[in-house]
Design a protein around this motif. Sequence first.
Motif, PDB file in Angstrom:
ATOM      1  N   THR A  52       9.984   6.503   3.376  1.00  0.00           N
ATOM      2  CA  THR A  52       9.308   5.916   4.534  1.00  0.00           C
ATOM      3  C   THR A  52       7.838   5.673   4.223  1.00  0.00           C
ATOM      4  OG1 THR A  52      10.817   7.026   6.060  1.00  0.00           O
ATOM      5  CG2 THR A  52       8.717   6.269   6.968  1.00  0.00           C
ATOM      6  N   SER A  53       7.216   6.619   3.517  1.00  0.00           N
ATOM      7  CA  SER A  53       5.801   6.489   3.166  1.00  0.00           C
ATOM      8  C   SER A  53       5.555   5.236   2.342  1.00  0.00           C
ATOM      9  CB  SER A  53       5.339   7.719   2.387  1.00  0.00           C
ATOM     10  OG  SER A  53       5.488   8.885   3.150  1.00  0.00           O
ATOM     11  N   GLU A 111       7.310   2.547   2.319  1.00  0.00           N
ATOM     12  CA  GLU A 111       7.494   1.383   3.187  1.00  0.00           C
ATOM     13  C   GLU A 111       6.262   1.166   4.063  1.00  0.00           C
ATOM     14  OE1 GLU A 111      10.867  -0.423   6.262  1.00  0.00           O
ATOM     15  OE2 GLU A 111      10.944   1.690   5.655  1.00  0.00           O
ATOM     16  N   LEU A 112       5.733   2.248   4.622  1.00  0.00           N
ATOM     17  CA  LEU A 112       4.562   2.125   5.491  1.00  0.00           C
ATOM     18  C   LEU A 112       3.303   1.787   4.695  1.00  0.00           C
ATOM     19  CD1 LEU A 112       5.127   5.055   8.010  1.00  0.00           C
ATOM     20  CD2 LEU A 112       5.820   2.659   8.197  1.00  0.00           C
ATOM     21  N   ALA A 113       3.230   2.253   3.452  1.00  0.00           N
ATOM     22  CA  ALA A 113       2.097   1.886   2.604  1.00  0.00           C
ATOM     23  C   ALA A 113       2.085   0.381   2.354  1.00  0.00           C
ATOM     24  CB  ALA A 113       2.166   2.648   1.287  1.00  0.00           C
ATOM     25  N   LYS A 114       3.260  -0.181   2.127  1.00  0.00           N
ATOM     26  CA  LYS A 114       3.354  -1.632   1.920  1.00  0.00           C
ATOM     27  C   LYS A 114       2.977  -2.391   3.184  1.00  0.00           C
ATOM     28  CE  LYS A 114       6.373  -5.308   0.235  1.00  0.00           C
ATOM     29  NZ  LYS A 114       5.977  -6.266   1.285  1.00  0.00           N
ATOM     30  N   ILE A 115       3.427  -1.904   4.338  1.00  0.00           N
ATOM     31  CA  ILE A 115       3.047  -2.532   5.604  1.00  0.00           C
ATOM     32  C   ILE A 115       1.531  -2.491   5.759  1.00  0.00           C
ATOM     33  CG2 ILE A 115       3.099  -2.228   8.113  1.00  0.00           C
ATOM     34  CD1 ILE A 115       6.013  -1.333   7.822  1.00  0.00           C
ATOM     35  N   SER A 116       0.924  -1.363   5.425  1.00  0.00           N
ATOM     36  CA  SER A 116      -0.530  -1.224   5.533  1.00  0.00           C
ATOM     37  C   SER A 116      -1.241  -2.270   4.688  1.00  0.00           C
ATOM     38  CB  SER A 116      -0.957   0.181   5.091  1.00  0.00           C
ATOM     39  OG  SER A 116      -0.322   1.167   5.860  1.00  0.00           O
ATOM     40  N   THR A 124       2.732   8.733  -6.582  1.00  0.00           N
ATOM     41  CA  THR A 124       3.701   7.665  -6.352  1.00  0.00           C
ATOM     42  C   THR A 124       3.307   6.799  -5.167  1.00  0.00           C
ATOM     43  OG1 THR A 124       5.502   8.984  -7.295  1.00  0.00           O
ATOM     44  CG2 THR A 124       6.126   7.167  -5.845  1.00  0.00           C
ATOM     45  N   ILE A 125       2.895   7.442  -4.086  1.00  0.00           N
ATOM     46  CA  ILE A 125       2.488   6.678  -2.902  1.00  0.00           C
ATOM     47  C   ILE A 125       1.197   5.918  -3.180  1.00  0.00           C
ATOM     48  CG2 ILE A 125       1.804   6.833  -0.485  1.00  0.00           C
ATOM     49  CD1 ILE A 125       3.585   9.356  -0.300  1.00  0.00           C
TER      50      ILE A 125
END
Length: 310
Positions: A89-90, A92-97, A126-127
């Motif tokens: 999820t992280s 995915e949310l990093a890409k959205i950011s 990784t993130i």
Amino acid sequence: MNTTRKAPTGILGFPIAPLTENNKLDEKGLASNIQFLLDEGLEAIFIACGAGEYQSLSKEEFEAMVEVAVSIAGRKVPVYTGVGGNIQTSLELAKISADKGADGHLILPPYLVSGEQEGLAAYFKTIAESTDLNAIVYQRDHVSLSIPALEALAEVPQVVGVKDGLGNMELNTILTQTFGKRFSWLNGMPLAEVTMPAYLPLGFDSYSSAISNYIPHISRKFYNALLSGEQELVQDIFQHVILPINDIRRQRNGYAVSLIKAGMEIMGMPVGQTVRLPILPVEKEHYTELESILKKAMDRFPKNTPVQSI
């Protein structure tokens, strides 16, 4: 996108997640919250983090919050997003950011499991490496980073800062002395004004301010006094504002979030007291206590003119 490899300094704004009575995200309320923080001169916006109830947001709500923050900030200050917990999820949310134009993200610890130092370093790495955004790693709860772990993260250009929510001053001294200015150092303790006098000499030059959501001029007055060595003023604000509010915050788990919403409502920024489980609203007796503290605080430290950062 801002590619300057440095974390923001000064007083950092952490907007809440305003929720309607039927538990929907109030984007208009969020925009007002962010604009208020910008008008009060806070140096950065950290959206959808702990104060923003990151743990209970849907992906769609997270995306909406980032869009509002980036739009309102308008490049006047950097916008950081909260990511963390489940690593998939992280990512995915990093890409959205990144796609929505954020400047960086605050990487929260993984939940439930306690990894070895090598695993924790790999989790943050990784993130951080999944986008070109700046990244700040957050040590708190079950995550206490070692020198070898931070040495591994020091090799990642995206990692610009370390935020501390543990309060282990021996560890903080060791880490700041070891890594110096390779990282920016952020105080992320609950009601960080309480501990900032101890953090400042170690090189921590920024902190997240919950009370800035409703009395930012007092937080600014406190920080300016701390930087300029006005100890009498620092002690005055401690005794009449910071410590009394902190006493209430410590009464119940979850008050680090719900007390912000109560303070905003008391100060005429109605966002309601709706919070998401497992957090509960502020109890009536504590709400009344906070009302009294804030009234006395405003009488003692009135907001006469805009308070500028120094």
